[in-house]
Motif scaffolding. Structure first.
Motif, PDB file in Angstrom:
ATOM      1  N   UNK A  52       2.897  14.293   5.267  1.00 54.18           N
ATOM      2  CA  UNK A  52       4.133  13.527   5.417  1.00 54.18           C
ATOM      3  C   UNK A  52       3.836  12.102   5.862  1.00 54.18           C
ATOM      4  N   UNK A  53       2.950  11.954   6.831  1.00 52.01           N
ATOM      5  CA  UNK A  53       2.599  10.618   7.321  1.00 52.01           C
ATOM      6  C   UNK A  53       1.940   9.794   6.213  1.00 52.01           C
ATOM      7  N   UNK A  54       1.065  10.424   5.440  1.00 49.07           N
ATOM      8  CA  UNK A  54       0.387   9.715   4.348  1.00 49.07           C
ATOM      9  C   UNK A  54       1.393   9.241   3.300  1.00 49.07           C
ATOM     10  N   UNK A  55       2.364  10.094   2.958  1.00 51.82           N
ATOM     11  CA  UNK A  55       3.372   9.720   1.969  1.00 51.82           C
ATOM     12  C   UNK A  55       4.207   8.541   2.466  1.00 51.82           C
ATOM     13  N   UNK A  56       4.609   8.579   3.732  1.00 51.84           N
ATOM     14  CA  UNK A  56       5.430   7.491   4.280  1.00 51.84           C
ATOM     15  C   UNK A  56       4.650   6.186   4.295  1.00 51.84           C
ATOM     16  N   UNK A  57       3.393   6.231   4.698  1.00 49.15           N
ATOM     17  CA  UNK A  57       2.576   5.009   4.709  1.00 49.15           C
ATOM     18  C   UNK A  57       2.387   4.478   3.288  1.00 49.15           C
ATOM     19  N   UNK A  58       2.121   5.384   2.344  1.00 47.52           N
ATOM     20  CA  UNK A  58       1.894   4.962   0.961  1.00 47.52           C
ATOM     21  C   UNK A  58       3.145   4.352   0.353  1.00 47.52           C
ATOM     22  N   UNK A  59       4.337   4.788   0.797  1.00 47.64           N
ATOM     23  CA  UNK A  59       5.578   4.260   0.219  1.00 47.64           C
ATOM     24  C   UNK A  59       5.772   2.782   0.521  1.00 47.64           C
ATOM     25  N   UNK A  60       5.058   2.249   1.491  1.00 50.99           N
ATOM     26  CA  UNK A  60       5.175   0.828   1.831  1.00 50.99           C
ATOM     27  C   UNK A  60       4.061  -0.005   1.197  1.00 50.99           C
ATOM     28  N   UNK A  61       3.388   0.526   0.182  1.00 51.52           N
ATOM     29  CA  UNK A  61       2.323  -0.223  -0.461  1.00 51.52           C
ATOM     30  C   UNK A  61       2.883  -1.398  -1.268  1.00 51.52           C
ATOM     31  N   UNK A  62       2.081  -2.407  -1.396  1.00 47.64           N
ATOM     32  CA  UNK A  62       2.458  -3.554  -2.229  1.00 47.64           C
ATOM     33  C   UNK A  62       1.894  -3.424  -3.636  1.00 47.64           C
ATOM     34  N   UNK A  63       1.103  -2.385  -3.888  1.00 49.50           N
ATOM     35  CA  UNK A  63       0.505  -2.188  -5.199  1.00 49.50           C
ATOM     36  C   UNK A  63       1.459  -1.527  -6.174  1.00 49.50           C
ATOM     37  N   UNK A  64       0.932  -1.204  -7.362  1.00 51.01           N
ATOM     38  CA  UNK A  64       1.747  -0.634  -8.426  1.00 51.01           C
ATOM     39  C   UNK A  64       1.422   0.832  -8.704  1.00 51.01           C
TER      40      UNK A  64
END
Length: 291
Positions: A52-64
């Motif tokens: 869950x923590x990994x998904x939340x952090x990844x959702x704020x990525x600036x990549x594509x």
């Protein structure tokens, strides 16, 4: 002063030494057991929370694309959910409609079943209760496949109606379980007193039984709603081309091109779920009905 003083241990008798050592051993055993259980609980919590923590952090990525750790951080994908994702909004509304309708139907059916079976001790009642709770023990993939085969044998085409029926089948056991628990905790003398005063069965249910079991019903309805909204297996088997719910849409997005919007949707759902859990804990006391 004597040349060979007697050791202090020799002044303690054997029974006294055993009386001292047994509490010490028992204390060490309890502490070691608590330490092992605490470590296992910590490992389990990490394994459950880490995705869950990994998904939340990844959702704020600036990549594509989905990548952890992100190269940069941005809220662009959350903005894209509202400005450039009409298909996700439609899927969300369909999932919410499906979950609400399935939960409403399940509440009516499950409360009736719990009222009929909760306080009975006969074998047939226990058998029916086990039958109603059996979807909790079966894989959802097996339930979805069996329902698909059933609808095919009945020559009923897949539609939103079949999807609702499938979701009712998988979420009703939750409401049966929590409602039955509330009925078993209720004081039976209250019902006997109401009946002895001449109240009808409907009036007793409306004024005595329903207020006392309402928290159990709400707890089961909340769990059922979340289970329906998040279900993939049954929806995958029973939905048609026009009934594409949000979990299936997200699965297709990840399967095709690792769309970051799927992680953003997950972040929104996690936040909403936490808020709803806090509210329902205050209103219905969900944890009391899950013990």
């Amino acid at each position: 002063m004597p040349e060979n003083p007697i050791p202090a241990q020799a002044l303690i008798s054997e029974p006294d030494r055993q009386a001292i050592s047994e509490p010490l051993a028992s204390s060490l055993e309890r502490r070691s057991f608590g330490l092992v259980i605490g470590m296992l609980g910590m490992v389990a919590a990490i394994l459950l929370l880490a995705p869950t923590v990994i998904v939340v952090i990844t959702s704020f990525t600036s990549g594509y694309s989905l990548k952890f750790p992100p190269a940069g951080y941005s809220a662009r994908w959350y903005e894209a959910l509202w400005s450039d994702s009409p298909e996700l909004v439609d899927a969300f509304l369909l999932s919410a409609e499906l979950a609400a309708l399935a939960t409403a139907l399940s509440v009516v059916l499950s409360v009736a079943a719990a009222l009929a079976l909760a306080r009975r001790k006969e074998g047939w009642a226990r058998g029916l209760e086990a039958l109603f709770l059996s979807p909790l023990m079966l894989p959802t993939l097996a339930i979805g496949l069996s329902l698909l085969m059933l609808f095919n044998l009945a020559e009923a085409g897949l539609s939103f109606t079949t999807l609702v029926i499938g979701h009712v089948a998988i979420i009703s056991p939750y409401i049966v379980r929590t409602t039955s628990a509330s009925l078993l905790q209720m004081n039976a003398s209250l019902l006997e007193s109401a009946h002895s005063l001449g109240a009808s069965a409907v009036y007793v249910f409306r004024t005595v039984t329903l207020p006392l079991i309402s928290r159990g019903i709400l707890a089961g309805a909340f769990i059922g709603f979340m289970a329906s909204f998040d279900n993939v297996a049954v929806s995958l088997f029973l939905s048609d081309a026009r009934s594409q719910v949000l979990p299936i849409r997200m699965w297709q997005m990840i399967e095709s091109n690792l769309d970051v919007r799927a992680a953003a949707v997950s972040g929104v759902l996690i936040t909403v779920t936490l808020i709803m859990m806090i509210v329902m804990e205050r209103v219905a006391g969900i944890s009391k009905h899950l013990r």
